[in-house]
Design a protein around this motif. Structure first.
Motif, short mmCIF file in Angstrom:
data_model
loop_
_atom_site.label_atom_id
_atom_site.label_comp_id
_atom_site.label_asym_id
_atom_site.label_seq_id
_atom_site.Cartn_x
_atom_site.Cartn_y
_atom_site.Cartn_z
N LEU A 87 0.84 -1.18 0.00
CA LEU A 87 0.00 0.00 0.00
C LEU A 87 0.88 1.23 0.00
CD1 LEU A 87 -2.36 -0.98 2.97
CD2 LEU A 87 -2.82 -1.27 0.52
N CYS A 88 0.41 2.27 -0.68
CA CYS A 88 1.10 3.55 -0.60
C CYS A 88 0.34 4.39 0.42
CB CYS A 88 1.10 4.23 -1.96
SG CYS A 88 2.09 5.73 -1.91
N GLY A 89 1.00 4.82 1.47
CA GLY A 89 0.32 5.61 2.49
C GLY A 89 1.30 6.07 3.56
N ASP A 90 0.82 7.00 4.35
CA ASP A 90 1.61 7.56 5.44
C ASP A 90 1.21 6.83 6.72
OD1 ASP A 90 2.70 9.08 7.46
OD2 ASP A 90 2.06 11.00 6.63
N LEU A 91 2.18 6.24 7.41
CA LEU A 91 1.83 5.46 8.60
C LEU A 91 1.14 6.31 9.66
CD1 LEU A 91 3.79 5.43 11.47
CD2 LEU A 91 5.46 4.94 9.71
N PHE A 92 1.35 7.64 9.61
CA PHE A 92 0.72 8.51 10.61
C PHE A 92 -0.73 8.86 10.26
CE2 PHE A 92 5.31 9.54 10.79
CZ PHE A 92 5.54 9.07 12.07
N ALA A 93 -1.15 8.52 9.05
CA ALA A 93 -2.53 8.81 8.64
C ALA A 93 -3.39 7.57 8.85
CB ALA A 93 -2.53 9.22 7.18
N GLU A 94 -4.69 7.72 8.76
CA GLU A 94 -5.57 6.58 9.03
C GLU A 94 -6.17 5.97 7.77
OE1 GLU A 94 -8.54 7.55 11.95
OE2 GLU A 94 -7.01 8.45 13.26
N GLY A 95 -6.25 6.76 6.70
CA GLY A 95 -6.96 6.35 5.50
C GLY A 95 -6.63 4.94 5.00
N TRP A 96 -5.34 4.63 4.91
CA TRP A 96 -4.91 3.34 4.35
C TRP A 96 -5.33 2.16 5.21
CZ3 TRP A 96 -1.78 0.38 7.39
CH2 TRP A 96 -1.15 1.04 8.45
N ARG A 97 -5.67 2.45 6.49
CA ARG A 97 -5.99 1.35 7.44
C ARG A 97 -7.43 0.88 7.34
NH1 ARG A 97 -4.98 3.83 13.06
NH2 ARG A 97 -3.20 5.11 12.51
N LYS A 98 -8.29 1.71 6.73
CA LYS A 98 -9.73 1.41 6.70
C LYS A 98 -10.00 0.02 6.14
CE LYS A 98 -11.69 5.48 7.88
NZ LYS A 98 -11.06 6.69 7.36
N GLY A 99 -10.74 -0.79 6.90
CA GLY A 99 -11.11 -2.11 6.43
C GLY A 99 -10.00 -3.14 6.55
N ARG A 100 -8.89 -2.78 7.17
CA ARG A 100 -7.78 -3.73 7.30
C ARG A 100 -7.45 -3.93 8.76
NH1 ARG A 100 -4.82 -4.17 2.56
NH2 ARG A 100 -5.65 -2.81 0.95
N SER A 101 -7.00 -5.13 9.10
CA SER A 101 -6.55 -5.33 10.47
C SER A 101 -5.24 -6.12 10.46
CB SER A 101 -7.62 -6.03 11.32
OG SER A 101 -7.91 -7.27 10.75
N PHE A 102 -4.44 -5.83 11.47
CA PHE A 102 -3.11 -6.46 11.59
C PHE A 102 -2.95 -6.93 13.01
CE2 PHE A 102 -2.95 -3.10 8.41
CZ PHE A 102 -2.47 -3.79 7.32
N ASP A 103 -2.33 -8.09 13.20
CA ASP A 103 -2.08 -8.51 14.57
C ASP A 103 -0.58 -8.55 14.89
OD1 ASP A 103 -1.97 -10.62 12.87
OD2 ASP A 103 -3.37 -11.88 13.96
N ALA A 104 0.22 -8.13 13.93
CA ALA A 104 1.66 -7.99 14.20
C ALA A 104 2.26 -6.97 13.24
CB ALA A 104 2.38 -9.33 14.07
N VAL A 105 3.34 -6.37 13.69
CA VAL A 105 4.11 -5.42 12.86
C VAL A 105 5.55 -5.89 12.86
CG1 VAL A 105 5.10 -3.08 12.86
CG2 VAL A 105 2.64 -3.38 13.24
N TRP A 106 6.18 -5.82 11.70
CA TRP A 106 7.63 -6.00 11.63
C TRP A 106 8.23 -4.64 11.25
CZ3 TRP A 106 11.84 -8.13 13.18
CH2 TRP A 106 13.04 -7.85 12.53
N GLU A 107 9.01 -4.09 12.17
CA GLU A 107 9.63 -2.78 11.98
C GLU A 107 11.11 -2.97 11.64
OE1 GLU A 107 9.66 0.75 12.12
OE2 GLU A 107 11.83 0.48 12.09
N HIS A 108 11.53 -2.30 10.56
CA HIS A 108 12.95 -2.34 10.24
C HIS A 108 13.31 -1.09 9.42
CE1 HIS A 108 16.17 -3.52 7.26
NE2 HIS A 108 16.79 -3.43 8.41
N THR A 109 14.09 -0.22 9.98
CA THR A 109 14.57 1.02 9.35
C THR A 109 13.47 1.97 8.89
OG1 THR A 109 14.95 -0.15 7.24
CG2 THR A 109 16.84 0.15 8.69
N CYS A 110 12.31 1.90 9.54
CA CYS A 110 11.31 2.95 9.36
C CYS A 110 11.42 3.90 10.55
CB CYS A 110 9.91 2.35 9.24
SG CYS A 110 8.65 3.60 8.92
N PHE A 111 11.45 3.31 11.76
CA PHE A 111 11.56 4.10 12.99
C PHE A 111 12.79 5.02 12.94
CE2 PHE A 111 13.13 4.73 17.31
CZ PHE A 111 11.99 5.15 17.98
#
Ligand SMILES: C[S@@+](CC[C@H](N)C(=O)[O-])C[C@H]1O[C@@H](n2cnc3c(N)ncnc32)[C@H](O)[C@@H]1O
Length: 198
Positions: A87-111
């Motif tokens: 998906l193309c989106g800004d992690l700080f925005a909510e739009g891209w999240r609509k209708g989607r759910s996640f139960d885990a995140v893998w973070e690497h060189t975004c933070f």
């Protein structure tokens, strides 16, 4: 145009090593990790998607998110492993999240790529993306700069204590270690942490 899109368009992507983050590959080799147990994993700031496809190779349904349209186009152009998507989106925005759910995140060189002033907002965004019992795991690039080196980020450094404090309102640290595998030059500079959403 945002700075990240500019970098992707001009090909100034020195972080893209052409293969998945070694700490992720090492972690997944353990088998039965919190990532293996997830129904859907989010990879924020996925770039061209190497980590997304690595997770998917382990049979883990994964979605990559990136601010840069060019990065997402490059990720989508790779041979699909399974049902990964981008998906193309800004992690700080909510739009891209609509209708989607996640139960885990893998973070690497975004933070480490975002402005340190936005770190509290990053932690809040993770708390909104993940439900109670969800997992935030990641390889945090603690000390990208050698002593004496010009330390203008990104990447921006962070300490283990700072990261734990930042996530503490919403997450409990369950496990952490220094990965033994790393991209050349990053040995001993990363910290792998597994946080559970309260
Ligand atoms: C240093 S790169 C790392 C990319 C990838 N994780 C890798 O290691 O190859 C950081 C990535 O985060 C993306 N990014 C930066 N800010 C973002 C935001 N607010 N939301 C989503 N992606 C973002 C950038 O476009 C860039 O692709």
């Amino acid at each position: 145009m945002n700075r990240w899109e500019e970098l992707w368009q001009t090909g100034e992507t020195p972080w893209d090593k052409g293969y998945a983050a070694p700490p992720l590959s090492e972690y997944l080799k353990r088998g039965d990790t919190v990532l293996h147990r997830a129904k859907r994993v989010l990879v924020p700031g996925c770039g061209s998607g190497h980590d997304v496809r690595e997770l998917q190779r382990h049979g883990i349904g994964t979605t990559g998110l990136d601010l840069s349209e060019t990065a997402v186009v490059q990720a989508r152009a790779q041979t699909a492993v399974g049902d990964e998507d981008y998906l193309c989106g800004d992690l700080f925005a909510e739009g891209w999240r609509k209708g989607r759910s996640f139960d885990a995140v893998w973070e690497h060189t975004c933070f480490c790529a975002i402005d340190p002033e936005l770190r509290p907002a990053y932690a809040r965004a993770m708390s909104e993306i993940l439900p109670p019992g969800g997992w935030l795991s990641g390889a945090f690039y603690l000390t990208p700069w050698d002593p004496g080196e010009d330390s203008t980020g990104p990447p921006f450094e962070a300490s283990r204590e700072e990261i734990i404090d930042l996530f503490e309102p919403w997450f409990v640290l369950r496990e952490d270690w220094v990965p033994s595998k790393a991209y050349p030059g990053r040995e001993g500079k990363e910290w792998l942490a597994v946080f559970e959403r309260k």
